[in-house]
Design an enzyme around this catalytic site. Structure first.
Site, PDB file in Angstrom:
ATOM      1  N   SER A  37     -41.746  40.703 -28.158  1.00 22.95           N
ATOM      2  CA  SER A  37     -41.294  41.842 -27.358  1.00 22.95           C
ATOM      3  C   SER A  37     -42.383  42.349 -26.414  1.00 22.95           C
ATOM      4  CB  SER A  37     -40.840  42.975 -28.270  1.00 22.95           C
ATOM      5  OG  SER A  37     -40.501  44.120 -27.500  1.00 22.95           O
ATOM      6  N   SER A  39     -41.945  45.330 -25.015  1.00 24.30           N
ATOM      7  CA  SER A  39     -41.729  46.776 -24.987  1.00 24.30           C
ATOM      8  C   SER A  39     -43.031  47.579 -25.118  1.00 24.30           C
ATOM      9  CB  SER A  39     -40.739  47.190 -26.072  1.00 24.30           C
ATOM     10  OG  SER A  39     -39.441  46.734 -25.761  1.00 24.30           O
ATOM     11  N   THR A  83     -33.689  46.525 -31.244  1.00 23.88           N
ATOM     12  CA  THR A  83     -33.106  45.314 -30.678  1.00 23.88           C
ATOM     13  C   THR A  83     -32.402  44.535 -31.786  1.00 23.88           C
ATOM     14  OG1 THR A  83     -33.572  43.402 -29.263  1.00 23.88           O
ATOM     15  CG2 THR A  83     -35.238  43.964 -30.932  1.00 23.88           C
ATOM     16  N   LYS A  87     -28.882  46.919 -33.930  1.00 26.14           N
ATOM     17  CA  LYS A  87     -28.320  47.975 -33.080  1.00 26.14           C
ATOM     18  C   LYS A  87     -27.142  48.703 -33.740  1.00 26.14           C
ATOM     19  CE  LYS A  87     -29.894  45.990 -28.725  1.00 26.14           C
ATOM     20  NZ  LYS A  87     -29.513  45.488 -27.376  1.00 26.14           N
ATOM     21  N   ASP A 127     -29.189  50.358 -22.771  1.00 31.96           N
ATOM     22  CA  ASP A 127     -28.964  49.019 -22.221  1.00 31.96           C
ATOM     23  C   ASP A 127     -27.987  49.055 -21.052  1.00 31.96           C
ATOM     24  OD1 ASP A 127     -30.673  47.541 -23.850  1.00 31.96           O
ATOM     25  OD2 ASP A 127     -29.147  47.229 -25.388  1.00 31.96           O
ATOM     26  N   ALA A 150     -20.932  37.228 -26.890  1.00 29.45           N
ATOM     27  CA  ALA A 150     -20.064  38.268 -27.445  1.00 29.45           C
ATOM     28  C   ALA A 150     -20.791  39.136 -28.469  1.00 29.45           C
ATOM     29  CB  ALA A 150     -18.824  37.624 -28.078  1.00 29.45           C
ATOM     30  N   GLY A 151     -22.118  39.210 -28.362  1.00 26.58           N
ATOM     31  CA  GLY A 151     -22.891  40.026 -29.289  1.00 26.58           C
ATOM     32  C   GLY A 151     -23.058  41.450 -28.782  1.00 26.58           C
ATOM     33  N   ARG A 175     -17.788  31.148 -29.803  1.00 31.77           N
ATOM     34  CA  ARG A 175     -16.677  31.387 -30.727  1.00 31.77           C
ATOM     35  C   ARG A 175     -15.646  32.255 -30.003  1.00 31.77           C
ATOM     36  NH1 ARG A 175     -16.896  34.271 -34.817  1.00 31.77           N
ATOM     37  NH2 ARG A 175     -18.776  35.497 -34.419  1.00 31.77           N
ATOM     38  N   TYR A 237     -35.553  36.597 -21.565  1.00 28.29           N
ATOM     39  CA  TYR A 237     -36.765  36.512 -20.738  1.00 28.29           C
ATOM     40  C   TYR A 237     -37.876  35.716 -21.410  1.00 28.29           C
ATOM     41  CZ  TYR A 237     -38.454  40.436 -23.633  1.00 28.29           C
ATOM     42  OH  TYR A 237     -38.828  41.238 -24.672  1.00 28.29           O
TER      43      TYR A 237
END
Length: 298
Positions: A37, A39, A83, A87, A127, A150-151, A175, A237
């Site tokens: 990360s 961050s 993250t 979440k 986000d 789809a997360g 999926r 990234y």
């Protein structure tokens, strides 16, 4: 008068509660994995500009472990960034939540009311704002957006597309049932936006006004994929560029830009401001955060 000594960017991640150093408050990014990360670089650059000596750590917490760690935290915590895969757990842990966290069922930010270990937490989703800002004011009125994956980040991407004015959002996932579940859950909450679900193996961007790739590591590229000149935002990234970013014909927005923009909003919240209340001299703070991000890549 002694000059303020600011905390250094931590190296790697810790698996137990970070120690309380000389900083006036503690912050951390939580997730698993988390050692990659960026961050801390972003957040600490902002706090140096604001003149506050807050610490910011990488705290590795596996799925299912957020509540236990935070309920037993020590003194001095101002808040945490969150993250994958935590979440949804962050939202469930909080006593209150902003509308976007409730809409998406995910929080990437927890702000504690005080530094006391028993202080209640407020959940937020920055986000969505980060994605919108990363596109730089792109308008999508009447157009459609393709979201890959789809997360949890995909849910925020759909909400961001709706904020930018998309009329239709197509969700493609490895999926298809996961894409269908996302569309069924979020569709009724987004007035005026049509959600469709499909198999990632069938994806072609066609006439998409924008594409948002939320797949960890980036979407794989098929030989028959016809890349367009629509802007592509990749949430990934590390490593960079992704396979899709390398072959894309249009503008590519790296995940670091989304990371930067959502972090600006987090800094507002951590410093006691409203989610839409700019920091003092925010443009200069953003510039310092960008420099820190660029330096971390060199």
């Amino acid at each position: 008068m002694c000059a303020t000594v600011f905390p250094e960017v931590p190296t790697g991640a810790v698996t137990s509660e970070p120690p309380r150093g000389r900083g006036a408050a503690r912050l951390a990014v939580l997730g698993d994995p988390i050692a990659h990360s960026k961050s801390p670089q972003l957040q600490l650059a902002a706090y140096r500009q604001l003149g506050v000596d807050w610490e910011y750590w990488r705290w590795q917490i596996p799925a299912g472990g957020l509540r236990e760690r935070l309920e037993n935290r020590g003194q001095g915590w101002r808040g945490v960034s969150v993250t994958a895969p935590l979440k949804a757990e962050a939202l469930a842990f909080a006593q209150t939540a902003d509308p976007l966290a409730e809409l998406t069922g995910a929080a990437n930010t927890l702000v504690f009311e005080t530094l006391d270990p028993a202080a209640p937490a407020h959940a937020a989703n920055t986000d969505v704002a980060g994605i919108v800002a990363a596109f730089g004011g792109l308008g999508l009125a009447g157009g459609h957006v393709d979201v890959l994956g789809a997360g949890g980040t995909a849910v925020s991407a759909v909400a961001a597309a709706a904020q930018m004015g998309a009329q239709q959002v197509r969700v493609f996932a490895r999926r298809p049932d996961a894409a269908a579940e996302l569309a069924a859950e979020l569709g009724p909450k987004l007035a005026g936006v049509q959600l469709r679900a499909a198999d990632l193996a069938s994806w072609q961007p066609d006439d998409a006004a924008a594409v948002i790739d939320t797949i960890p590591g980036g979407c794989p590229v098929r030989p028959d994929l016809q890349a367009t000149d629509a802007p592509l935002l990749s949430a990934a990234y590390d490593p960079w560029p992704t396979e899709l970013a390398r072959v894309w014909a249009g503008r590519v927005i790296p995940g670091t830009e989304m990371l930067l923009q959502q972090a600006v909003v987090q800094v507002r919240l951590f410093s006691g401001r409203a989610i839409d209340e700019p920091l003092p001299n925010e443009s200069a703070i953003v510039q310092e955060m960008r420099v820190a991000l660029d330096n971390s890549a060199s």
